[in-house]
Design an enzyme around this catalytic site. Structure first.
Site, PDB file in Angstrom:
ATOM      1  N   GLY A  16     -20.647 -53.092  -9.111  1.00 16.16           N
ATOM      2  CA  GLY A  16     -20.496 -52.060  -8.082  1.00 16.16           C
ATOM      3  C   GLY A  16     -20.746 -50.695  -8.865  1.00 16.16           C
ATOM      4  O   GLY A  16     -20.367 -50.338  -9.840  1.00 16.16           O
ATOM      5  N   GLY A 111     -16.807 -58.316 -15.250  1.00 16.95           N
ATOM      6  CA  GLY A 111     -18.004 -59.187 -15.334  1.00 16.95           C
ATOM      7  C   GLY A 111     -19.099 -58.757 -16.238  1.00 16.95           C
ATOM      8  O   GLY A 111     -19.464 -59.684 -16.911  1.00 16.95           O
ATOM      9  N   ASP A 157     -11.745 -49.034  -8.682  1.00 11.80           N
ATOM     10  CA  ASP A 157     -10.461 -49.570  -8.377  1.00 11.80           C
ATOM     11  C   ASP A 157      -9.419 -49.186  -9.489  1.00 11.80           C
ATOM     12  O   ASP A 157      -8.106 -49.292  -9.412  1.00 11.80           O
ATOM     13  CB  ASP A 157     -10.520 -51.212  -8.535  1.00 11.80           C
ATOM     14  CG  ASP A 157     -11.352 -51.749  -7.344  1.00 11.80           C
ATOM     15  OD1 ASP A 157     -11.392 -50.887  -6.242  1.00 11.80           O
ATOM     16  OD2 ASP A 157     -11.749 -52.850  -7.439  1.00 11.80           O
ATOM     17  N   GLU A 256      -6.480 -53.542   0.137  1.00 10.02           N
ATOM     18  CA  GLU A 256      -7.145 -54.796   1.043  1.00 10.02           C
ATOM     19  C   GLU A 256      -6.971 -56.144   0.278  1.00 10.02           C
ATOM     20  O   GLU A 256      -6.922 -57.161   0.879  1.00 10.02           O
ATOM     21  CB  GLU A 256      -8.785 -54.687   0.804  1.00 10.02           C
ATOM     22  CG  GLU A 256      -9.122 -54.698  -1.001  1.00 10.02           C
ATOM     23  CD  GLU A 256     -10.323 -54.385  -0.798  1.00 10.02           C
ATOM     24  OE1 GLU A 256     -11.443 -54.507   0.007  1.00 10.02           O
ATOM     25  OE2 GLU A 256     -11.156 -54.356  -2.225  1.00 10.02           O
ATOM     26  N   VAL A 291     -17.152 -45.765   2.072  1.00 13.73           N
ATOM     27  CA  VAL A 291     -17.033 -44.336   1.986  1.00 13.73           C
ATOM     28  C   VAL A 291     -16.336 -43.994   0.749  1.00 13.73           C
ATOM     29  O   VAL A 291     -16.388 -42.908   0.055  1.00 13.73           O
ATOM     30  CB  VAL A 291     -16.175 -43.693   3.056  1.00 13.73           C
ATOM     31  CG1 VAL A 291     -14.779 -43.773   3.297  1.00 13.73           C
ATOM     32  CG2 VAL A 291     -16.636 -42.038   3.196  1.00 13.73           C
ATOM     33  N   ARG A 293     -16.500 -45.168  -2.130  1.00 17.20           N
ATOM     34  CA  ARG A 293     -17.387 -45.038  -3.483  1.00 17.20           C
ATOM     35  C   ARG A 293     -18.455 -44.196  -3.561  1.00 17.20           C
ATOM     36  O   ARG A 293     -19.189 -43.987  -4.409  1.00 17.20           O
ATOM     37  CB  ARG A 293     -17.702 -46.442  -3.977  1.00 17.20           C
ATOM     38  CG  ARG A 293     -18.311 -47.427  -3.048  1.00 17.20           C
ATOM     39  CD  ARG A 293     -19.003 -48.487  -3.662  1.00 17.20           C
ATOM     40  NE  ARG A 293     -18.264 -49.820  -3.812  1.00 17.20           N
ATOM     41  CZ  ARG A 293     -17.678 -50.451  -5.102  1.00 17.20           C
ATOM     42  NH1 ARG A 293     -17.746 -49.887  -6.071  1.00 17.20           N
ATOM     43  NH2 ARG A 293     -17.138 -51.529  -4.987  1.00 17.20           N
ATOM     44  N   ILE A 524      -3.410 -22.426 -12.268  1.00 14.93           N
ATOM     45  CA  ILE A 524      -4.861 -22.798 -12.340  1.00 14.93           C
ATOM     46  C   ILE A 524      -5.540 -22.450 -13.880  1.00 14.93           C
ATOM     47  O   ILE A 524      -6.417 -23.030 -14.164  1.00 14.93           O
ATOM     48  CB  ILE A 524      -5.647 -22.145 -11.287  1.00 14.93           C
ATOM     49  CG1 ILE A 524      -5.785 -20.734 -11.449  1.00 14.93           C
ATOM     50  CG2 ILE A 524      -5.069 -22.481  -9.984  1.00 14.93           C
ATOM     51  CD1 ILE A 524      -6.877 -20.170 -10.464  1.00 14.93           C
ATOM     52  N   MET A 567     -11.975 -17.701 -12.896  1.00 14.60           N
ATOM     53  CA  MET A 567     -10.803 -17.061 -13.399  1.00 14.60           C
ATOM     54  C   MET A 567     -10.392 -17.918 -14.824  1.00 14.60           C
ATOM     55  O   MET A 567     -11.080 -18.655 -15.504  1.00 14.60           O
ATOM     56  CB  MET A 567      -9.684 -17.365 -12.361  1.00 14.60           C
ATOM     57  CG  MET A 567      -9.741 -16.550 -11.160  1.00 14.60           C
ATOM     58  SD  MET A 567      -8.487 -16.704  -9.774  1.00 14.60           S
ATOM     59  CE  MET A 567      -8.806 -15.400  -8.923  1.00 14.60           C
TER      60      MET A 567
END
Length: 745
Positions: A16, A111, A157, A256, A291, A293, A524, A567
């Site tokens: 995938g 795999g 995943d 799922e 959506v 991935r 930040i 920044m």
């Protein structure tokens, strides 16, 4: 190195697709070229390796320009049944040898990596078979006695052992969180219930972390099904009480691969019908599907994948026939090398445990932080807190901010309030930082007062950079005494750390300061001691990278150089990491400064490449990189000397870096740290002698440090930590963005 001796590396993506794969491919190609190797793309995964021909072809430096921000994989991927056969693997070996390739970077899942290892093991036999068939000569076989492979996990995943994060998981979590945030607003408007199904097969990472990030009300994951037999009644009762306590919406996240204790699937449609029938709720189902991935990779997936690809090439160059193949992963921001098949075995053990309904083992194999996150989620979704334990003293815990606002502050407050309340303690909110303690601007916070705060940017309690001194300290001591405050949680930046250290140092003068206090890093700038990443820095980095993506789109239409100011104050984290994630040629940072020689070298390089067809050049400048060589000065210098070769534009991003809703990473990090901070204050509240501390993730684990150690860990003059792990990445950025051709010309 001669052409015959030149190492030839193949890079492929298989299984995938996952956002960030292109960043890894780019890093492999450019690192390989910079190390004197030739790199070939194997298009369409193992299928392309078997078919050969034009599906295996060399990539140049420029071939991978402009792909860093793209989702999916530009070299394609496909499932291959042919590679599962020995004949297919023999054909693949012949095609690789036709190009002199005997090193592979395989970017894929379980795999794909298992297949690569089998291919490596069979390689000597396959070569001999090809010699026997007359397809290759003995001399060719002698030059390629073994196949070197290295694995990088590409999977949204996040279901693979040996690495904290797999390529694409962070981006997928962004998509899920954005969806939950969007659905939450419409659900609250109509007082509806939404059931959201996310990917994950046998791994509940996306579901659990998405539920925590989105402030969901329930989650179903494969590793830990509901324990009670009549779980349907339990979930309905919890959601009913939540509505009764004031919630306007209910959001249930379902992986799922979710199932019950007997192994029966728990589907989104089943949950929808359950809630409609038993609660009379207007319930809708949203299946996010692919959506999750798709789209541009997050900042994290860009810089992480870049580091993995860079390291993979170095690993292949040094590999030997005796050395077992390794997986290149990441542990707490550090690239790691772990034996490949051990990772495959450990990953499959989780799936086997889930399939065999050994759920406790499955949770244990996922790791301690996964289990802690699941338990924390269980606390946060309760409709009301648990009563105080018998015999335990009720503590008054104050929460405040200090320093600049950072996305994720509100998430941390929400978690701290609910965890403290669930232990039976009183929580006091302090408005506007330590000014609120000076002016007694305090209020009680209860369970529902922080409803909806999980997703909010900014700082609802208010914050400022005021550092108390003189009579301010007396006023703070009086407020602590008047309100019987037993502990302080400061969620903020350097100003807050300085103030807490000051209060701790003044205990001999003000006895009221002899209470536990702890600082949670939120800035930040990522410039705080004891933590490798501060809350808010990931969100800021994503804001910068998204802005640069738009800037680059506007620039490629004509020949332009952009100088982007970010920044960071005196800390170069945002400049360096945004440069790495965006493919900038240079990051100007306070730690290294800017010299006239630097500017001259950059100018010469730009002129050389713009003269040969280059369309875009990108420079990132920290706001305090140099007081003389400002962003405006650099733009003027480049504009004047560049002449008609290229135009120059500046972009000062300003406070948009601090704005927006927090990223999933910042929400998850804030949740974990806030839980530990509250637990620390409760533990300390039982002691006569208390401590002042600060918390963070350091060297791969959460740690608590004493405030008295803060001065030795900080460069106080520049307000940045002495240990800056990211500075080692400057060389990686240089390798991938500065080709040597112009210096050799």
């Amino acid at each position: 190195m001669s052409e015959q001796e030149q190492l030839r590396i193949g890079v492929m993506t298989s299984g995938g697709d996952a956002p960030g794969m292109n960043a890894a491919v780019r890093a492999v190609v450019r690192t390989g070229i910079s190390r004197g190797c030739q790199v070939f793309a194997i298009y369409e995964g193992y299928e392309g390796m078997i078919r050969g021909g034009n599906l295996i072809r060399p990539l140049s430096w420029d071939d991978v320009g402009g792909i860093l921000h793209k989702g999916g994989t530009v070299i394609g991927t496909a499932r291959s049944t042919g590679f599962r056969t020995r004949e297919g693997r023999r054909e693949a070996a012949a095609n690789l040898l036709a190009h002199g390739i005997d090193r592979l970077v395989v970017i894929g899942g379980d795999g794909s990596l298992t297949g690569a290892n089998l291919f490596r093991q069979e390689w000597p036999e396959l070569i001999q078979e090809l010699v026997a068939e007359g397809r290759i000569s003995a001399a060719v076989a002698a030059r390629h006695p073994f196949l070197g492979i290295v694995g990088i996990v590409g999977s949204i995943d996040n279901d693979f052992s040996g690495t904290d994060m797999t390529i694409g998981a962070d981006t997928a979590l962004h998509r899920i969180t954005e969806a939950i945030d969007a659905i939450g607003s419409t659900a609250a408007s109509h007082q509806r219930t939404f059931v959201i199904e996310v990917m994950g097969r046998n791994c509940g990472y996306l579901a659990l972390m998405g539920a925590i990030s989105g402030g969901a009300d329930w989650v179903f994951i494969p590793e830990n099904p509901p324990e009670m037999e009549d779980w349907q009644s339990h979930i309905c009762e919890v959601l009913r009480k939540g509505r009764a306590s004031g919630r306007r919406d209910s959001i249930v996240v379902v992986a799922e691969g979710a199932r019950d204790r007997q192994g029966n699937p728990i589907t989104s449609q089943e949950i929808k019908h359950l809630l409609e029938e038993r609660l009379g709720e207007d319930t809708r189902v949203t299946i996010l599907g692919h959506v999750q991935r798709g789209g541009a990779p997050s900042a994290f997936d860009r810089w992480m994948s870049t580091l993995l690809g860079h390291t993979a090439v170095l690993e292949l160059i040094s590999t030997t026939p005796e050395r077992e193949p390794h997986l290149i992963g990441i542990r707490e921001n550090r690239v790691t090398r772990v034996p490949l098949m051990r990772c495959v075995t450990d990953s499959r053990a989780v799936t086997e445990a889930v399939t065999a309904q050994r759920y406790e083992q499955a949770m244990e194999l996922r790791g301690r932080s996964f289990g802690e996150s699941f338990r924390t989620f269980g606390t946060l979704v309760q409709p009301q807190p648990q009563p105080l334990q018998n015999g335990e003293r009720r503590l008054n815990l104050a929460i405040l901010h200090s320093g600049g606002p950072a996305p994720g502050m509100n998430t941390a407050v929400r978690v701290a309030v609910r965890v403290a309340a669930d232990h039976g303690h009183r929580v006091i909110g302090v408005r506007n930082g330590f000014q609120g303690l000076i002016h007694e601007d305090l209020f009680d916070m209860d369970w529902m007062s922080v409803s909806g705060w999980a997703t909010l940017g900014g700082a609802e309690l208010g914050t400022n950079r005021h550092i108390p001194e003189g009579s301010d300290l007396y006023q703070i001591a009086r407020t602590i005494e008047n309100h019987k405050i037993d502990g302080i949680l400061m969620i903020g930046g350097w100003a807050g750390y300085q103030t807490c250290h000051r209060l701790y140092s003044e205990r001999h003068i003000f006895p009221a300061f002899n209470i536990p206090m702890i600082c949670l890093p939120a800035s930040i700038n990522n410039n705080l001691p004891g933590s490798e990443l501060s809350i808010g820095s990931d969100t800021a980095l994503n804001n910068i990278v998204q802005s640069i993506d738009r800037i680059k789109q506007s620039a490629v239409a004509s020949r332009r150089c952009f100088v982007v100011e970010v920044m960071g104050r005196d800390c170069g984290y945002l400049a360096l990491m945004s440069g790495l994630a965006s493919g900038a040629e240079r990051s100007y940072m306070p730690e290294k400064g800017i010299t006239l020689k630097d500017l001259q070298e950059d100018l010469e390089e730009m002129c050389y490449w713009f003269g040969r067809g280059k369309r875009l050049s990108l420079m990132i400048r920290n706001e305090r990189a140099n007081p003389i060589y400002t962003t405006g000065f650099i733009c003027s210098l480049f504009e004047e000397e560049g002449g008609s070769l290229f135009e120059v534009r500046q972009a000062i991003l300003g406070h948009l870096q601090q704005g927006g809703d927090p990223s999933p990473f910042d929400r998850i990090q804030a949740t974990r740290l806030a839980v530990r901070c509250v637990e620390y204050l409760i533990e300390q509240g039982r002691n006569e002698e208390t401590e002042g501390s600060f918390i963070g993730y350091k060297n791969g684990k959460m740690q608590i440090f004493k405030l008295e150690d803060m001065p030795r860990m900080m460069d106080a003059a520049h307000a940045r930590p002495r240990d800056q792990w990211w500075m080692a990445l400057d060389s990686v950025s240089h390798d991938l963005n500065h080709r040597m051709d112009h210096k050799q010309a």
